[in-house]
Scaffold this active site. Sequence first.
Site, PDB file in Angstrom:
ATOM      1  N   GLU B 315      -2.847  -1.397  -3.790  1.00 16.99           N
ATOM      2  CA  GLU B 315      -4.266  -1.061  -3.904  1.00 16.99           C
ATOM      3  C   GLU B 315      -4.884  -0.835  -2.519  1.00 16.99           C
ATOM      4  O   GLU B 315      -5.815  -0.052  -2.362  1.00 16.99           O
ATOM      5  CB  GLU B 315      -5.025  -2.162  -4.667  1.00 16.99           C
ATOM      6  CG  GLU B 315      -6.362  -1.692  -5.225  1.00 16.99           C
ATOM      7  CD  GLU B 315      -6.946  -2.638  -6.270  1.00 16.99           C
ATOM      8  OE1 GLU B 315      -7.167  -3.812  -5.948  1.00 16.99           O
ATOM      9  OE2 GLU B 315      -7.185  -2.192  -7.404  1.00 16.99           O
ATOM     10  N   HIS B 344      21.678  -9.782 -10.679  1.00 17.73           N
ATOM     11  CA  HIS B 344      22.361  -9.513 -11.943  1.00 17.73           C
ATOM     12  C   HIS B 344      21.630  -8.464 -12.758  1.00 17.73           C
ATOM     13  O   HIS B 344      22.031  -8.169 -13.879  1.00 17.73           O
ATOM     14  CB  HIS B 344      22.515 -10.807 -12.736  1.00 17.73           C
ATOM     15  CG  HIS B 344      23.388 -11.803 -12.054  1.00 17.73           C
ATOM     16  ND1 HIS B 344      24.703 -11.986 -12.399  1.00 17.73           N
ATOM     17  CD2 HIS B 344      23.169 -12.626 -11.000  1.00 17.73           C
ATOM     18  CE1 HIS B 344      25.245 -12.905 -11.607  1.00 17.73           C
ATOM     19  NE2 HIS B 344      24.332 -13.311 -10.747  1.00 17.73           N
ATOM     20  N   LYS B 448     -11.584   3.850 -15.625  1.00 12.54           N
ATOM     21  CA  LYS B 448     -12.595   3.071 -16.351  1.00 12.54           C
ATOM     22  C   LYS B 448     -13.590   3.998 -17.038  1.00 12.54           C
ATOM     23  O   LYS B 448     -13.973   3.779 -18.184  1.00 12.54           O
ATOM     24  CB  LYS B 448     -13.351   2.137 -15.387  1.00 12.54           C
ATOM     25  CG  LYS B 448     -12.495   1.019 -14.817  1.00 12.54           C
ATOM     26  CD  LYS B 448     -13.347   0.102 -13.929  1.00 12.54           C
ATOM     27  CE  LYS B 448     -12.483  -0.876 -13.157  1.00 12.54           C
ATOM     28  NZ  LYS B 448     -13.252  -1.631 -12.149  1.00 12.54           N
TER      29      LYS B 448
END
Lengths: 508, 508
Positions: B315, B344, B448
């Site tokens: 950000e 793994h 938004k």
Amino acid sequence: MSANWKRYQELLCVVDGVTLDVSKLKTPSGWPASEASRFERAFDAMDALEKGAVANPDEQRRVGHYWLRAPELAPTEERAAITDTLSRVKAFSADVHMGRVVGSTGSKFSRALIIGIGGSALGPQLATDALGSTSDKMSLSFFDNTDPDGMDRVLAQLSGALKETLVVVISKSGGTKETRNGMLEAKAAFERAGFDFAKHAVAVTGAGSELDKAAAGWLARFPMWDWVGGRTSQLSAVGLLPAALQGLDVDGLLAGARAMDAATRVRDVQKNPAALLALAWHHASSGRGAKDLVVLPYKDRLLLLSRYLQQLVMESLGKEKDLDGKVVEQGLSVYGNKGSTDQHAYVQQLRDGVANHFVLFVEVLKDRPSAGIEVEPGVTSGDYLLGFLLGTRAALAEKGRESITLTVPDVSARTLGALIALFERTVGFYATLININAYHQPGVEAGKKAAESVLALQKKVVSALDATPRGVEQIAEAISAEPETVFQILRHLSANGRATHAAGKYAR
Amino acid sequence: MSANWKRYQELLCVVDGVTLDVSKLKTPSGWPASEASRFERAFDAMDALEKGAVANPDEQRRVGHYWLRAPELAPTEERAAITDTLSRVKAFSADVHMGRVVGSTGSKFSRALIIGIGGSALGPQLATDALGSTSDKMSLSFFDNTDPDGMDRVLAQLSGALKETLVVVISKSGGTKETRNGMLEAKAAFERAGFDFAKHAVAVTGAGSELDKAAAGWLARFPMWDWVGGRTSQLSAVGLLPAALQGLDVDGLLAGARAMDAATRVRDVQKNPAALLALAWHHASSGRGAKDLVVLPYKDRLLLLSRYLQQLVMESLGKEKDLDGKVVEQGLSVYGNKGSTDQHAYVQQLRDGVANHFVLFVEVLKDRPSAGIEVEPGVTSGDYLLGFLLGTRAALAEKGRESITLTVPDVSARTLGALIALFERTVGFYATLININAYHQPGVEAGKKAAESVLALQKKVVSALDATPRGVEQIAEAISAEPETVFQILRHLSANGRATHAAGKYAR
């Protein structure tokens, strides 16, 4: 009709309750039909694999994870092993739930500690988090590392409940050191509490393995087979035993995977979601991992999906050489947590910053079991969740960032089984597209071997220490070792109250 | 002396118990001294920022998170706000622990439900997981999303304990919808249980915000200031209140950060770990995010560090334009979980596959509080953990993959504070190196806004529905909307038992 709506409908793939939308990729018109003929090879390879061909040539192994949910497709011997094991998993779990199998003090088991790593942990962790509830028959904890403090922390949470704890040790090879260490740490904890570990333990491992031998007197042993890879083992005993113990719907998991397998045998790239998804990934990453795959499920229960996919995708596709032995350095990097949460973490960069990614949005249609509240007139928290998904997708598209949207009806056992199968087959198809072996992991051994040499060096360092304070360089010289590694070893020993008489300007 | 050992010693940076090793990068000899003169600008910018300059020009804001742990550096007004708030956080937490502040039924609070997202959740989540134990004064749960089922799941775990639950609602702006929804869902749950929510709730928010107003009758309110960004707010009330409630050592957190701030004011790139780390990232990613940063702490307690760093790094650095307004599409992608577990999962690709990454190993010297068992003669689980770290690092280096190793003594409050400060300053320096504003997030608003328009469209869709069954296209046409979005909205409503009378060939 809007061009967007037309394209959306043309490219939409809907099977068995799952919808795949690849219309937000910047593919040319005529795609994916234009890829159909070269995809024939991928369909052929998958066919041959399912029929028992040696699909992992380096290790001369067949690849049989699709048989796990369709045993009738397996060769006779494997078919019997699959059906017998499933029956035993269910019978054992029922015995545990009914109190017919109990711990060393006669207490009913209320918890299970799963010890495994990689393919022996990621699937079980995904399933327990995605499908668990407060009414589960048993709660699961995990040792998935060789971190002493991490294991102490889990044991502290189980403190007082060890007598009701069943330990499930999972290792395909039976020789994985993290799992071996976890087993020894758990055993020591049971012994400190005065309980007989063998009466609390079961193993899932290959016949004849080190673990298989250690488990000789345990409550039960379940098999793993060399034709099932760790990262595709969730629908073998590796994943089904923890799920059954927890009380999850193992038949639902299997049915969902089975149905998705069937739907992804269709030889039509537009109607086969695994084929379409493989082509979508190939397009978005230029067929060489040029962009990262960001996995964003808008659902808390699917938080671990990205971690599961990191293994499935990166271990399968991240290969140095192709099947012809040519150096290709292939792969596809995967990360992500969940939406809308991650929007508040890094959508800033996804939208505005370095254009090195494409997003796989995962939408879950069902919000919650009950009706729930309205947060505004006519609007629920779940409406916001969808709004944020669509809003973020639009904001990314506005800046030319590509995305794919996968929609599932709910987070049920059946849906999770379908997702596992969808991604397994997508990876399988993608591997054929880029001509690599998806079923081996030749690069993993080097780190393990180098680790063993560090531990061997530690023994030398410790035996070289004596009453005379000496510096790192002197000790390294005495045992003909690289001073940096000697320093790292000594620093670690010293920080843990061992070998404190070693000295040197870098010792802390 | 081996060339490796010489290089290791020359490049090693050790301050305040933290060791940074950048010797495994393929930097030329003379580096980082060769970067010293251009780094002067970064030191100057940091100096100016700490002295109260407007370091976030787009929003005309000062950037004061370093003042939080050194209030004497802050302007008078901010200094008083910082010290007063810290006192109030400690006093309130003590009141809660001592039962002087109790819930609506008079019960002592034993749990806290933290409601926040992004910068108002990632730090508290990291701290609680890194530092928590079974002897904590309170246990914390989180709402960090607007997922209804996710919130139901947390509430189910708190079922029966709501009367002992304190709710902490955190939103800097006070208008974040996910947090508002979480607050409303929590409030509804308390009301269903017959408890007065206001007697269970506290807020951390900016003065005069929507949340600040809603919290007027609550137990307490703590301030957030416009000179502290969400992603650097862990050492404000945002992070300190949850930590203090849990019983963590908030003074240790502050002291660790303060000491690291001091150590990273040194104007010498080789002796300043934040400067050295910024240069290391810049080298490894070619100063343009050309490679991903894979964060691998070999410690379970630091699992969430990568998620915290995703926000802090991505950000801050993921920006379209530089400070001169030039389009640069900058950033640095971050992912990772923990070692040796991730070995793994995807070290196969890191070593052999697409070479699009560099690794930051994080080593913790202290294994566990007590001595613990040996898993082989003279060897502990912790020795294996170090062995795997060094082994994997060597295996990566063998294939030319670069890495950095950060070593810390333990996972204590002091160390966590130091890590937070180290990364904050690294990001600050890096931003100057690439000439971008690290303190705004202009790309977040678009998503938004697009989400709000989806919710507005939903209202139109619902009001357009009547008794006549109509298809998606007809409804879309009636309200002049994009059919795809109308379809997405209808499909979601329908899956949740709402607007079921809408029809069309795509409705499920």
